[in-house]
Scaffold this motif. Structure first.
Motif, PDB file in Angstrom:
ATOM      1  N   THR A 176      -3.667   2.550   1.656  1.00  0.00           N
ATOM      2  CA  THR A 176      -2.921   2.667   2.782  1.00  0.00           C
ATOM      3  C   THR A 176      -3.780   3.329   4.091  1.00  0.00           C
ATOM      4  O   THR A 176      -3.759   2.435   4.945  1.00  0.00           O
ATOM      5  N   ASP A 177      -4.885   3.762   3.827  1.00  0.00           N
ATOM      6  CA  ASP A 177      -5.788   4.383   4.962  1.00  0.00           C
ATOM      7  C   ASP A 177      -6.408   2.942   5.145  1.00  0.00           C
ATOM      8  O   ASP A 177      -7.030   2.545   6.667  1.00  0.00           O
TER       9      ASP A 177
ATOM     10  N   CYS B 154      -9.535  -1.806  -2.275  1.00  0.00           N
ATOM     11  CA  CYS B 154      -8.213  -0.741  -2.472  1.00  0.00           C
ATOM     12  C   CYS B 154      -7.058  -1.719  -2.984  1.00  0.00           C
ATOM     13  O   CYS B 154      -6.373  -1.010  -3.806  1.00  0.00           O
TER      14      CYS B 154
ATOM     15  N   SER C 239       0.941  -0.933  -0.145  1.00  0.00           N
ATOM     16  CA  SER C 239       0.071   0.010   0.074  1.00  0.00           C
ATOM     17  C   SER C 239       0.880   1.189  -0.080  1.00  0.00           C
ATOM     18  O   SER C 239       0.657   2.194  -0.813  1.00  0.00           O
ATOM     19  N   LEU C 240       1.760   1.316   0.753  1.00  0.00           N
ATOM     20  CA  LEU C 240       2.928   2.449   0.740  1.00  0.00           C
ATOM     21  C   LEU C 240       3.568   2.479  -0.575  1.00  0.00           C
ATOM     22  O   LEU C 240       3.646   3.886  -0.988  1.00  0.00           O
TER      23      LEU C 240
ATOM     24  N   GLY D 260       1.541   4.280  -3.285  1.00  0.00           N
ATOM     25  CA  GLY D 260       1.166   5.678  -3.397  1.00  0.00           C
ATOM     26  C   GLY D 260      -0.291   6.129  -3.472  1.00  0.00           C
ATOM     27  O   GLY D 260      -0.770   7.053  -3.725  1.00  0.00           O
ATOM     28  N   ASN D 261      -1.094   4.857  -3.316  1.00  0.00           N
ATOM     29  CA  ASN D 261      -2.668   5.027  -3.194  1.00  0.00           C
ATOM     30  C   ASN D 261      -3.031   5.098  -1.777  1.00  0.00           C
ATOM     31  O   ASN D 261      -2.984   4.335  -0.762  1.00  0.00           O
ATOM     32  N   SER D 262      -3.272   6.195  -1.520  1.00  0.00           N
ATOM     33  CA  SER D 262      -3.648   6.756  -0.082  1.00  0.00           C
ATOM     34  C   SER D 262      -4.989   6.086   0.364  1.00  0.00           C
ATOM     35  O   SER D 262      -4.913   5.663   1.755  1.00  0.00           O
ATOM     36  N   ARG D 263      -5.948   5.669  -0.567  1.00  0.00           N
ATOM     37  CA  ARG D 263      -6.967   4.826  -0.200  1.00  0.00           C
ATOM     38  C   ARG D 263      -6.730   3.538   0.558  1.00  0.00           C
ATOM     39  O   ARG D 263      -7.195   3.199   1.363  1.00  0.00           O
TER      40      ARG D 263
END
Length: 228
Positions: free
Chosen positions: A54-55, A208, A45-46, A49-52
């Motif tokens: 990672t969240d 995600c 996830s890190l 670069g997909n913030s959704r």
């Protein structure tokens, strides 16, 4: 190429592991396996670069620290996917089949199922006789992704770049045409229907992961095409 082979093998494992909660009751052993792979998923996830993504991982991660209550989880699975005691909650059973979400009739084994069956056949994946659901069940579709990822790893070991690229193209196509066209609807349906944090957040993390995986396949395919 060895790193790419390892990545494809691990990626296949992740698809297999993430497919389980939609099909059968969870066990303490499964939770332990999920805990083992979650740092890998978080790293992906890190790196994506997909913030959704990672969240979603960050929201799900603390849930695994809670004590596993099998009776509680079994009851929630039965309520969500088997329709047991549904009158005590929403009166709704989640049916994790693509046809139910996307076909005009909202019934199983419709046009999406027909296309999925053809794709499976064309890529050498036969019907698992122990799996009783139609091929467009979310678990079956994710198992196909695992199968193709492992197949790509085998072709990498053989040094067959064209076949590796073809495997990536098939996976990218399948994500766009099938999984990512409806997994968000499934995740929202489970979120509305569940009382348990695990099921509220797990499908969103899966959604995600797949969204980010499209970009990963596109990037890897481009890089491999350039060097080959």
């Amino acid at each position: 190429m060895e790193l790419l082979k390892e990545f494809m093998e691990v990626r296949g494992d992740i698809y297999s592991i993430l497919s389980v909660p939609f099909y059968k009751e969870l066990t303490a052993e499964y939770i332990d396996v999920l805990k083992k792979y979650l740092p890998v998923i978080k790293k992906l996830s890190l790196e994506s670069g997909n913030s959704r993504f990672t969240d979603a991982v960050n929201r799900f991660e603390p849930i695994l620290d809670a004590e596993f209550d099998k009776n509680l989880y079994d009851g929630e699975f039965s309520k969500l996917f088997l329709g047991v005691n549904k009158a005590s909650h929403t009166g709704h059973t989640v049916t994790p089949h693509e046809s139910v979400f996307l076909s005009p009739s909202h019934l199983v084994m419709q046009e999406p199922w027909e296309d999925v069956v053809e794709i499976f056949f064309n890529n050498g994946l036969g019907k698992d006789k122990t799996f009783k659901e139609p091929e467009d069940h979310i678990t079956a579709e994710m198992s196909f992704m695992a199968f193709m990822s492992k197949k790509a790893a085998e072709h990498i070991a053989y040094g067959s770049a064209p076949e590796v690229i073809r495997c990536m193209e098939v996976q990218e196509m399948f994500l766009k045409r099938h999984l990512c066209s409806w997994v968000h609807l499934l995740a929202d349906d489970v979120l509305r229907s569940s009382d348990l944090d695990f099921y509220k957040h797990f499908p969103k993390m899966v959604e995600c992961f797949m969204e980010a995986d499209i970009a990963t396949m596109e990037q890897l395919k481009e890089e491999l095409t350039t060097v080959s």
